[in-house]
Design an enzyme around this catalytic site. Sequence first.
Site, PDB file in Angstrom:
ATOM      1  N   ASP A  16      -5.443  -5.081   0.270  1.00 24.43           N
ATOM      2  CA  ASP A  16      -6.414  -5.505   1.595  1.00 24.43           C
ATOM      3  C   ASP A  16      -6.505  -6.703   1.593  1.00 24.43           C
ATOM      4  OD1 ASP A  16      -6.330  -2.839   2.871  1.00 24.43           O
ATOM      5  OD2 ASP A  16      -8.337  -2.370   1.574  1.00 24.43           O
ATOM      6  N   LYS A  31     -10.283   5.777  -3.504  1.00 24.59           N
ATOM      7  CA  LYS A  31      -9.840   4.306  -3.678  1.00 24.59           C
ATOM      8  C   LYS A  31     -10.705   3.924  -5.329  1.00 24.59           C
ATOM      9  CE  LYS A  31      -8.913   1.559  -0.055  1.00 24.59           C
ATOM     10  NZ  LYS A  31      -8.908   1.039   1.096  1.00 24.59           N
TER      11      LYS A  31
END
Length: 285
Positions: free
Chosen positions: A110, A74
């Site tokens: 997110d 990520k």
Amino acid sequence: MVDVAMNAPRAFVIGDPISHSRSPLIHRYWLANAGIAGSYDPVEVKPKDLPEFVARLKDGAAGFAGGNVTLPHKQAIAELVDTTDETARQIGAVNTVWREDGQLKATNTDSHGFAANLDASAPGWDKTQSALVLGAGGASRAIIHALLARGFGSVRIVNRTQSRARELAERFGPRVSAHAMEELPDLLIGTGLFVNTTSLGMGGTTVPEFDFTAMAPGALVTDIVYVPLQTPILKMAAAQGLTTVDGLGMLLHQAVPGFEKWFGIRPEVTTELRQLVIADMEQHA
């Protein structure tokens, strides 16, 4: 327009390992419901192979419209894509990429997923001014980003290692402050929102007693962990009479923007989808 290398759009989720991911279940459900002849597949990519995988994404050789990124890629992938948006830069991690106008672009959904879950499950959650975030790991960055975007005036980070909390407070500015665990009881007094971003209570570890009744009237307690659905912290808060929201909705809602970019349709998070994922969780418990 999104560049699609093949007639039927293809998307992926990469990680190492990747077999645990529930993203294929979510996206395949939406594909089937929309009648789209596309695909969404897990692809295990070792860290050493990430640059080659991204290069094939960029030139279209991989045949993907885009996909999701999970651990351990990520942060590393942010250095390999052509552009990252402001959200990904602020959070410091990428979880969604797509091909557009000849470039590989990236974001982090997110923050959106966290806020959308609470919008759906506890409307008005953002009307309070103060929040307490337990934990200062990578996941907490997206939570803090969401809280600041919604106008929270005070976000207190509580972490066992206070230096990590200070790093986040410095990253996000004056509305965010860092605190030690022993300060938590006092910080709970009058707080409108409590967010657990840690694995506290998982695997049989002991959870300290929190007095959630000291929080503001109508306060909310939520946990981004969703296995088990009712975490020890959520059970404790519910037993004390507080409203709680589990973390599964964050997983479902964060998937929405990516699907829209790859397949051109904005999907809905439904009760049926939630039950489908819960059934899968129970099957693999």
